[in-house]
Design a protein around this motif. Structure first.
Motif, PDB file in Angstrom:
ATOM      1  N   GLY A 199       0.796  -1.220   0.000  1.00 31.55           N
ATOM      2  CA  GLY A 199       0.000   0.000   0.000  1.00 31.55           C
ATOM      3  C   GLY A 199       0.828   1.268   0.000  1.00 31.55           C
ATOM      4  N   LYS A 200       2.157   1.138  -0.205  1.00 35.46           N
ATOM      5  CA  LYS A 200       3.006   2.334  -0.193  1.00 35.46           C
ATOM      6  C   LYS A 200       2.683   3.253  -1.365  1.00 35.46           C
ATOM      7  CE  LYS A 200       6.034  -0.513  -0.881  1.00 35.46           C
ATOM      8  NZ  LYS A 200       7.089  -1.166  -1.547  1.00 35.46           N
ATOM      9  N   SER A 201       2.655   2.682  -2.564  1.00 37.46           N
ATOM     10  CA  SER A 201       2.409   3.496  -3.750  1.00 37.46           C
ATOM     11  C   SER A 201       1.010   4.084  -3.726  1.00 37.46           C
ATOM     12  CB  SER A 201       2.575   2.663  -5.015  1.00 37.46           C
ATOM     13  OG  SER A 201       3.899   2.263  -5.131  1.00 37.46           O
ATOM     14  N   VAL A 202       0.051   3.263  -3.333  1.00 40.37           N
ATOM     15  CA  VAL A 202      -1.324   3.752  -3.301  1.00 40.37           C
ATOM     16  C   VAL A 202      -1.441   4.922  -2.327  1.00 40.37           C
ATOM     17  CG1 VAL A 202      -3.726   3.120  -2.864  1.00 40.37           C
ATOM     18  CG2 VAL A 202      -2.206   1.496  -3.952  1.00 40.37           C
ATOM     19  N   THR A 203      -0.689   4.847  -1.216  1.00 40.82           N
ATOM     20  CA  THR A 203      -0.684   5.975  -0.283  1.00 40.82           C
ATOM     21  C   THR A 203      -0.175   7.234  -0.989  1.00 40.82           C
ATOM     22  OG1 THR A 203      -0.174   4.422   1.480  1.00 40.82           O
ATOM     23  CG2 THR A 203       0.134   6.752   1.977  1.00 40.82           C
ATOM     24  N   GLY A 204       0.933   7.084  -1.721  1.00 39.87           N
ATOM     25  CA  GLY A 204       1.500   8.226  -2.438  1.00 39.87           C
ATOM     26  C   GLY A 204       0.532   8.804  -3.454  1.00 39.87           C
ATOM     27  N   PHE A 205      -0.061   7.924  -4.245  1.00 40.00           N
ATOM     28  CA  PHE A 205      -1.001   8.398  -5.267  1.00 40.00           C
ATOM     29  C   PHE A 205      -2.273   8.968  -4.645  1.00 40.00           C
ATOM     30  CE2 PHE A 205       1.507   5.677  -8.194  1.00 40.00           C
ATOM     31  CZ  PHE A 205       1.763   6.644  -9.155  1.00 40.00           C
ATOM     32  N   SER A 206      -2.636   8.477  -3.460  1.00 39.93           N
ATOM     33  CA  SER A 206      -3.820   9.027  -2.790  1.00 39.93           C
ATOM     34  C   SER A 206      -3.590  10.483  -2.406  1.00 39.93           C
ATOM     35  CB  SER A 206      -4.148   8.225  -1.526  1.00 39.93           C
ATOM     36  OG  SER A 206      -4.499   6.914  -1.849  1.00 39.93           O
ATOM     37  N   VAL A 207      -2.372  10.779  -1.957  1.00 37.52           N
ATOM     38  CA  VAL A 207      -2.072  12.143  -1.522  1.00 37.52           C
ATOM     39  C   VAL A 207      -2.282  13.121  -2.669  1.00 37.52           C
ATOM     40  CG1 VAL A 207      -0.203  13.677  -0.781  1.00 37.52           C
ATOM     41  CG2 VAL A 207      -0.477  11.448   0.296  1.00 37.52           C
ATOM     42  N   ILE A 208      -1.895  12.700  -3.867  1.00 34.20           N
ATOM     43  CA  ILE A 208      -2.010  13.587  -5.023  1.00 34.20           C
ATOM     44  C   ILE A 208      -3.326  13.341  -5.770  1.00 34.20           C
ATOM     45  CG2 ILE A 208      -0.808  12.119  -6.699  1.00 34.20           C
ATOM     46  CD1 ILE A 208       0.848  14.578  -7.434  1.00 34.20           C
ATOM     47  N   ARG A 209      -4.104  12.458  -5.210  1.00 36.01           N
ATOM     48  CA  ARG A 209      -5.428  12.084  -5.725  1.00 36.01           C
ATOM     49  C   ARG A 209      -5.399  11.604  -7.162  1.00 36.01           C
ATOM     50  NH1 ARG A 209      -9.821  16.334  -4.541  1.00 36.01           N
ATOM     51  NH2 ARG A 209     -10.781  15.149  -6.197  1.00 36.01           N
ATOM     52  N   LEU A 210      -4.515  10.669  -7.436  1.00 39.38           N
ATOM     53  CA  LEU A 210      -4.487  10.047  -8.757  1.00 39.38           C
ATOM     54  C   LEU A 210      -4.710   8.542  -8.614  1.00 39.38           C
ATOM     55  CD1 LEU A 210      -1.563  11.735 -10.709  1.00 39.38           C
ATOM     56  CD2 LEU A 210      -3.994  11.888 -11.163  1.00 39.38           C
ATOM     57  N   ILE A 211      -5.851   8.196  -8.055  1.00 37.46           N
ATOM     58  CA  ILE A 211      -6.177   6.784  -7.910  1.00 37.46           C
ATOM     59  C   ILE A 211      -7.081   6.405  -9.067  1.00 37.46           C
ATOM     60  CG2 ILE A 211      -7.357   5.094  -6.461  1.00 37.46           C
ATOM     61  CD1 ILE A 211      -4.792   5.996  -5.242  1.00 37.46           C
ATOM     62  N   ASP A 212      -6.655   5.390  -9.834  1.00 38.00           N
ATOM     63  CA  ASP A 212      -7.452   4.985 -10.993  1.00 38.00           C
ATOM     64  C   ASP A 212      -8.565   4.043 -10.571  1.00 38.00           C
ATOM     65  OD1 ASP A 212      -6.087   6.452 -12.873  1.00 38.00           O
ATOM     66  OD2 ASP A 212      -4.533   4.922 -13.108  1.00 38.00           O
ATOM     67  N   GLU A 213      -9.603   3.989 -11.386  1.00 35.81           N
ATOM     68  CA  GLU A 213     -10.645   2.993 -11.230  1.00 35.81           C
ATOM     69  C   GLU A 213      -9.997   1.617 -11.163  1.00 35.81           C
ATOM     70  OE1 GLU A 213     -14.399   3.234 -12.007  1.00 35.81           O
ATOM     71  OE2 GLU A 213     -13.923   5.089 -10.953  1.00 35.81           O
ATOM     72  N   PRO A 214     -10.495   0.701 -10.412  1.00 33.93           N
ATOM     73  CA  PRO A 214     -11.647   0.786  -9.535  1.00 33.93           C
ATOM     74  C   PRO A 214     -11.302   1.295  -8.131  1.00 33.93           C
ATOM     75  CG  PRO A 214     -10.838  -1.449  -9.619  1.00 33.93           C
ATOM     76  CD  PRO A 214      -9.898  -0.621 -10.433  1.00 33.93           C
TER      77      PRO A 214
END
Lengths: 321, 325
Positions: free
Chosen positions: B46-61
């Motif tokens: 979940g490290k990368s997802v945490t990073g992308f969440s901060v910048i709000r670039l989470i792809d579907e789904p």
């Protein structure tokens, strides 16, 4: 670059030699134009005179030599039917064909690429799914049927567009074209739409597939992380990477349409090259058929050359050498 | 130092046909101005997802379910897409794992650098060009003037990553999120790039969130470390504290699996077992199936993140104690 041009030119010559042999042999074997030229109950002497007039008494290789020699001077012989030089007849018909083809290709590019980008970027969206369903219809419906349906709906039922023919021709930049008059445009719409449907659907599906592929790439996400708005990422970053296969198909479709608009032109009585070809085949008008096919071969090689140049503009990694 | 970024109770879930993956599950942490925060853990933690969440670039789904991401006093989760586009690249920028793919192959380096400046800085064409040249010089690319006209495929991997770093720095962001920035590079290039990044963030006063699976990298670079496992932070604290007084068995496993050239060992230490299936996490503590100290309570009850020393948090029922050893 020079080496590439030389390579391309030699390729063109090779293609022309092969095509000319094929064309010559097939047109010589199929049908006998002599009986189209002489009267119904002609005497043996009259038939013999016609054969000599057409040069059909000489052996095949000699006739091929004469054919090539004349062809190099742009002389494919006089049409048996129109009694005019074949190449001149074709070039007179060329603008009529090119104008419906250009309108058709512009139409398909301007509609298919944005729709393809959209449905590739949002594949799960209801609108995208509808586009894809409709595009299958576009690929699978035969153009003669679509043409007839369009005539039935827009010309006969609604009465807003003319049934057939080319309409008024205006002069634009020294070329006679229907694109210069309102009546011409009204006549162009239906045949162009008919022509466009097939290539539109193909380009749309190809664009969509490419976009779906490219949207998953890191550089798209990186562009988003740079703060580039989504729309700009779609059209600026992802689309440019999608264009290579699209341009290839576009070039092939363009050549195909110019060469083989026969069905659509026949349905709409459009006085272009396609209709000329059909008429020429029906009357075994050899000079027209052979000039036409060689003309098409040259054009295909030329379009592919332009496509190759476009590749290097779109994708810097492609080197023509 | 002031808190630059404060993440509270972040939950990012992926809803798939097979079920929901809690890629980031109730994660809270903060980054101070100019600080380097290391985020470590195995793949899928979940490290990368945490990073992308901060910048709000989470792809579907994927979807950010709840939580707050407070950056410079404002909650990024409350911002609209167009407002976020002014944060991305300008306030927070990113460096990706694979420089071979993070640059667009059909645009020149100059065009791709110019794009950020055009979006975020009020500079004219000439000023932007000068800034690009200056940035390339900063990241150690020689002949920057002529290199601007080159395409990504004309650069080596390490050079491309330098370009990516230059792009990340272009608009003077306050935070850079680097997602495995050296993983795809040659070992010899890795340390160069890391040194460069450390130097640049210090010079520019930028905070860095360094996401990596390599605890050795983090221990040299970071001020503080978050250890993540299965979408949760299992241990966090100052780098020295984590390296010397680690208390979570997972951190211990990570540290022990760093090969040590001075010790002559025939076998590398590994953490037994594999990361559990994210669709079907174990009951109780996520690490329990692989933990050597696992007790009954670990299989029943999930441990809470508790403070064990100054700014040192751990989520374990039986934290390791150096003193006790």
């Amino acid at each position: 670059m020079l080496r590439y041009l030389v390579f391309r030119a030699s390729q063109l010559i090779l293609v022309l030699i092969v095509v000319s042999i094929l064309v010559f042999v097939f047109t010589s074997v199929m049908g006998n134009p002599v009986y189209l030229m002489v009267r119904e109950n002609a005497t043996e002497e009259e038939v013999q005179a016609a054969i000599e007039y057409l040069g059909l008494d000489k052996p095949l290789p000699v006739r091929y030599g004469i054919f090539v020699k004349n062809a190099l001077r742009g002389d494919f012989g006089k049409s048996y039917v129109y009694h005019q030089p074949a190449l001149r007849i074709i070039s007179e018909r060329f603008p009529a064909t090119i104008e419906i083809v250009i309108v058709a290709m512009l139409l398909s590019a301007l509609v298919a690429i944005p729709l393809g980008v959209y449905s590739g970027a949002y594949p799960k969206n209801f609108f995208s799914k509808s586009i894809m369903t409709i595009s299958i219809a576009g690929i699978s419906l035969p153009s003669f049927w679509v043409g007839m349906v369009l005539i039935f709906v827009f010309s006969l039922k609604l009465g807003i567009l003319p049934v057939s023919g080319r309409g008024d021709v205006g002069v634009f930049l020294g070329i006679k074209t229907s694109l210069a008059t309102v009546s011409g445009w009204r006549h162009i719409i239906l045949p162009s739409v008919t022509l466009a449907l097939g290539s539109l659907a193909t380009i749309l599906r190809l664009t969509r597939a490419g976009m779906q592929e490219n949207m998953r790439q890191d550089y798209v996400k990186f562009a988003r992380a740079k703060g580039v708005p989504r729309k700009k990422v779609l059209f600026g970053h992802a689309l440019k990477n999608t264009l290579i296969p699209v341009v290839t198909i576009f070039g092939l479709q363009l050549g195909g349409l110019i060469a083989f608009t026969t069905i659509t032109e026949t349905i709409f009585s459009w006085p272009g090259m396609g209709k000329l070809l059909i008429d020429a085949i029906n009357s075994a008008d050899r000079p027209i058929v052979s000039a036409y096919i060689l003309f098409v071969a040259v054009m295909f090689v030329f379009i592919n050359f332009v496509v190759d140049i476009l590749y290097t503009i779109i994708d810097p990694r492609i080197d023509l050498k | 130092m002031n808190k630059l970024l404060e993440v509270k109770g972040l939950k990012t879930y992926f809803h798939t046909f097979k079920g929901t993956v809690k890629a980031v599950d109730n994660v809270s942490f903060d980054i101070h101005e100019g600080e380097i925060l290391g985020v470590v853990g195995e793949s899928g933690g979940g490290k990368s997802v945490t990073g992308f969440s901060v910048i709000r670039l989470i792809d579907e789904p994927g979807q950010i379910e709840s939580g707050e991401i407070i950056f410079n006093g404002t909650n990024l989760l409350k911002k609209s897409e167009s407002e976020m586009n002014k944060v991305r690249g300008k306030e927070i920028s990113m460096v990706f794992q694979d420089p071979m793919t993070s640059l667009n192959p059909v645009y020149t380096i100059g065009e791709q650098m110019d794009e950020v400046l055009l979006l975020h800085e009020k500079l004219n064409k000439h000023e932007r060009r000068n800034r690009c040249i200056e940035l390339l010089k900063d990241v150690g690319i020689s002949n920057p003037e002529s290199r601007l006209k080159n395409y990504p495929h004309q650069f080596s991997g390490g050079m491309r990553q330098r370009v990516v770093i230059a792009i990340a720095l272009a608009a003077n962001p306050k935070l850079i999120i680097a997602d495995e920035p050296t993983t795809a590079l040659d070992v010899t290039i890795q340390s160069q790039i890391l040194k460069l990044m450390k130097k640049l963030v210090e010079e520019h006063g930028v905070a860095l969130m360094l996401i990596t699976h390599d605890l050795a990298v983090v221990s040299e670079m970071a001020d503080r470390i978050n250890v993540m496992y299965c979408g949760k932070i299992v241990e966090s604290g100052y780098t020295r504290e984590i390296i010397e007084n680690y208390t979570h068995p997972y951190t211990e496993g990570l540290l022990n699996s760093i090969p040590d050239i001075d010790k002559d060992k025939s076998k590398l230490n590994t953490i037994p077992g594999i990361v559990p299936n994210m669709f079907d996490l174990p009951k109780g503590c996520n690490f329990s199936p692989r933990c050597k100290n696992c007790q009954d309570i670990c299989l029943e009850k999930e441990p809470k993140l508790t403070e064990i020393g100054e700014n040192h948090y751990v989520s374990c029922h039986f934290p390791l104690r150096k003193e006790a050893n």
